[in-house]
Scaffold this active site. Sequence first.
Site, mmCIF file in Angstrom:
data_model
loop_
_atom_site.group_PDB
_atom_site.id
_atom_site.type_symbol
_atom_site.label_atom_id
_atom_site.label_comp_id
_atom_site.label_asym_id
_atom_site.label_seq_id
_atom_site.Cartn_x
_atom_site.Cartn_y
_atom_site.Cartn_z
ATOM 1 N N ARG A 108 57.414 49.382 62.171
ATOM 2 C CA ARG A 108 57.486 47.923 62.017
ATOM 3 C C ARG A 108 56.245 47.349 61.343
ATOM 4 O O ARG A 108 56.334 46.410 60.552
ATOM 5 C CB ARG A 108 57.657 47.251 63.377
ATOM 6 N N TYR A 213 63.874 58.814 66.076
ATOM 7 C CA TYR A 213 63.871 58.987 64.608
ATOM 8 C C TYR A 213 62.453 59.089 64.061
ATOM 9 O O TYR A 213 61.497 58.594 64.655
ATOM 10 C CB TYR A 213 64.672 57.907 63.893
ATOM 11 N N ASP A 292 66.439 35.669 65.385
ATOM 12 C CA ASP A 292 66.440 35.617 66.848
ATOM 13 C C ASP A 292 66.271 34.190 67.380
ATOM 14 O O ASP A 292 66.591 33.927 68.543
ATOM 15 C CB ASP A 292 65.311 36.491 67.410
HETATM 16 C C1 FAD Z 1 63.814 47.474 71.506
HETATM 17 C C2 FAD Z 1 64.309 46.807 70.248
HETATM 18 C C3 FAD Z 1 64.693 47.578 69.159
HETATM 19 C C4 FAD Z 1 65.210 46.973 67.996
HETATM 20 N N1 FAD Z 1 65.594 47.760 66.946
HETATM 21 C C5 FAD Z 1 66.102 47.173 65.830
HETATM 22 C C6 FAD Z 1 66.511 47.963 64.714
HETATM 23 O O1 FAD Z 1 66.379 49.197 64.725
HETATM 24 N N2 FAD Z 1 67.048 47.338 63.610
HETATM 25 C C7 FAD Z 1 67.179 45.971 63.569
HETATM 26 O O2 FAD Z 1 67.669 45.434 62.555
HETATM 27 N N3 FAD Z 1 66.781 45.192 64.614
HETATM 28 C C8 FAD Z 1 66.249 45.747 65.729
HETATM 29 N N4 FAD Z 1 65.835 44.973 66.764
HETATM 30 C C9 FAD Z 1 65.975 43.511 66.660
HETATM 31 C C10 FAD Z 1 64.867 42.915 65.815
HETATM 32 O O3 FAD Z 1 63.601 43.361 66.240
HETATM 33 C C11 FAD Z 1 64.892 41.391 65.904
HETATM 34 O O4 FAD Z 1 66.214 40.930 65.851
HETATM 35 C C12 FAD Z 1 64.090 40.810 64.740
HETATM 36 O O5 FAD Z 1 62.733 41.145 64.856
HETATM 37 C C13 FAD Z 1 64.253 39.303 64.672
HETATM 38 O O6 FAD Z 1 63.546 38.816 63.556
HETATM 39 P P1 FAD Z 1 63.068 37.314 63.519
HETATM 40 O O7 FAD Z 1 62.420 37.128 62.192
HETATM 41 O O8 FAD Z 1 64.170 36.414 63.902
HETATM 42 O O9 FAD Z 1 61.991 37.179 64.680
HETATM 43 P P2 FAD Z 1 60.658 38.038 64.943
HETATM 44 O O10 FAD Z 1 60.625 39.248 64.076
HETATM 45 O O11 FAD Z 1 60.571 38.176 66.418
HETATM 46 O O12 FAD Z 1 59.513 37.083 64.442
HETATM 47 C C14 FAD Z 1 59.181 35.850 65.059
HETATM 48 C C15 FAD Z 1 57.763 35.468 64.621
HETATM 49 O O13 FAD Z 1 57.514 34.113 64.997
HETATM 50 C C16 FAD Z 1 56.219 34.020 65.554
HETATM 51 N N5 FAD Z 1 56.215 32.836 66.441
HETATM 52 C C17 FAD Z 1 56.808 32.714 67.647
HETATM 53 N N6 FAD Z 1 56.613 31.472 68.138
HETATM 54 C C18 FAD Z 1 55.864 30.810 67.221
HETATM 55 C C19 FAD Z 1 55.344 29.470 67.152
HETATM 56 N N7 FAD Z 1 55.533 28.568 68.149
HETATM 57 N N8 FAD Z 1 54.629 29.102 66.058
HETATM 58 C C20 FAD Z 1 54.422 29.993 65.045
HETATM 59 N N9 FAD Z 1 54.888 31.275 65.051
HETATM 60 C C21 FAD Z 1 55.614 31.661 66.129
HETATM 61 C C22 FAD Z 1 56.034 35.350 66.274
HETATM 62 O O14 FAD Z 1 54.680 35.639 66.538
HETATM 63 C C23 FAD Z 1 56.683 36.314 65.284
HETATM 64 O O15 FAD Z 1 55.770 36.758 64.317
HETATM 65 C C24 FAD Z 1 65.316 45.554 67.925
HETATM 66 C C25 FAD Z 1 64.886 44.768 69.001
HETATM 67 C C26 FAD Z 1 64.382 45.379 70.167
HETATM 68 C C27 FAD Z 1 63.953 44.499 71.336
#
Ligand code: FAD
Length: 377
Positions: A108, A213, A292
């Site tokens: 990651r 993996y 998310d």
């Molecule tokens: C155990 C596990 C395994 C996974 N494996 C996979 C996989 O193999 N393949 C896959 O596609 N998905 C996988 N996922 C899911 C994936 O990790 C998430 O769905 C993905 O990271 C979501 O991306 P995002 O950009 O929505 O949020 P995130 O990647 O969570 O990013 C959110 C960002 O916002 C920031 N943030 C939060 N609040 C604030 C705020 N108030 N102000 C400013 N910044 C803020 C955080 O610090 C973070 O950097 C997995 C999840 C888990 C729990």
Amino acid sequence: MHVRTRIAVIGAGLGGLTVAGLLQRRGHQVTVHEQAPGFGRIGAGIILSANAVKVLRHLGIEAALLDTGICPAAFLSRDWVTGETSFALPLDAATEARFGAAFLNIHRADLHDILRAALAPGSLHLGHRLEDMRETPQGVALRFANGEALEADIVIGGDGIHSRLRALLFGEAPPRFTGRMAQRAIFPTARLGGLPVDDCTKWWGPDRHALSYFLTSRRDELYVMASVPGAHWDGTDLSRPLPRDAFLASFDQATPALRRLVEGATECAVWPICDRPRDDRWHQGRAVLLGDACHPVRPYMAAGGASAIEDAAALARCLHEFDDAAEAFHHYAATRIPRVAEVQRISLANTWMRGPEEALDWFFGHDAMAAPLAVPA
Ligand SMILES: Cc1cc2nc3c(=O)[nH]c(=O)nc-3n(C[C@H](O)[C@H](O)[C@H](O)COP(=O)(O)OP(=O)(O)OC[C@H]3O[C@@H](n4cnc5c(N)ncnc54)[C@H](O)[C@@H]3O)c2cc1C
């Protein structure tokens, strides 16, 4: 299309970085505001399926991803107890041609580094935790915990499962703990003393499963993630160290091939697995959510990150195509919600790729940069 000059993205996660990079490449001025003061190398890998890679190639980073991560030879489903293989998807040239891109497994932290490098210089602002947002006649006024304030025409919430922007728009609703924990370990393959290891395997147990993996094409680093039952998670911390013995104990009933593999683990950690019931409120006024922040799923289809990346593609296209923000948001939500709902349903059922009966093309073959945008009802 008019070029937008003030788009603020909250959160430098997978979705936030992707939407920012795609919009910047089309000439829009975008800033990204991330709460973290910097990025550490947290111990986790990610599977990037072909549908995600197809979007990321529009950021010009496909070669860097392929150089850094690994294209596994195959995805295998094996029984936790017997080790028997129930499904094998060869990830060869024919599969790449079928789905339109390679499959990639990657650390990651490496993925984040590559995504950040694709941003326009100076557009990422670390140490900016969004605290408050209100609409003004001209747009939105954002306030950060470090005391800084910003006005923008549009705000995009890519701030993850604990989204502050989501709470500000629709009210506080903490994520739901699913009664499962994700135990994770990354370790050098050299610790296995030559044990043969397949590139990418999901191990299916009666009340648990694991993924193992490689993270690099040198196959020198292995990642294991196990989803196991866990009664409760106290406190607000997102992860905790896990004693190695507790990690190994989760594999007591596993086939010897898997038990020998996890013996390589040194440092382990545990995360609570959370999600949220489906909620189709993805935008309001000049604010819109992705990833998310609006649809966290259980990680059983390895599709949460890929879905955030697809959201980013659809949102960037809509914002580029429609001058009116509300029109763009309505098209975006209409395009994405039915597809994400299916991902949420399958992730909850935890059936994806267990056996050969699954239809894979609708997910892996999808091209979010080219698929028709839906017309809102
Ligand atoms: C155990 C596990 C395994 C996974 N494996 C996979 C996989 O193999 N393949 C896959 O596609 N998905 C996988 N996922 C899911 C994936 O990790 C998430 O769905 C993905 O990271 C979501 O991306 P995002 O950009 O929505 O949020 P995130 O990647 O969570 O990013 C959110 C960002 O916002 C920031 N943030 C939060 N609040 C604030 C705020 N108030 N102000 C400013 N910044 C803020 C955080 O610090 C973070 O950097 C997995 C999840 C888990 C729990």
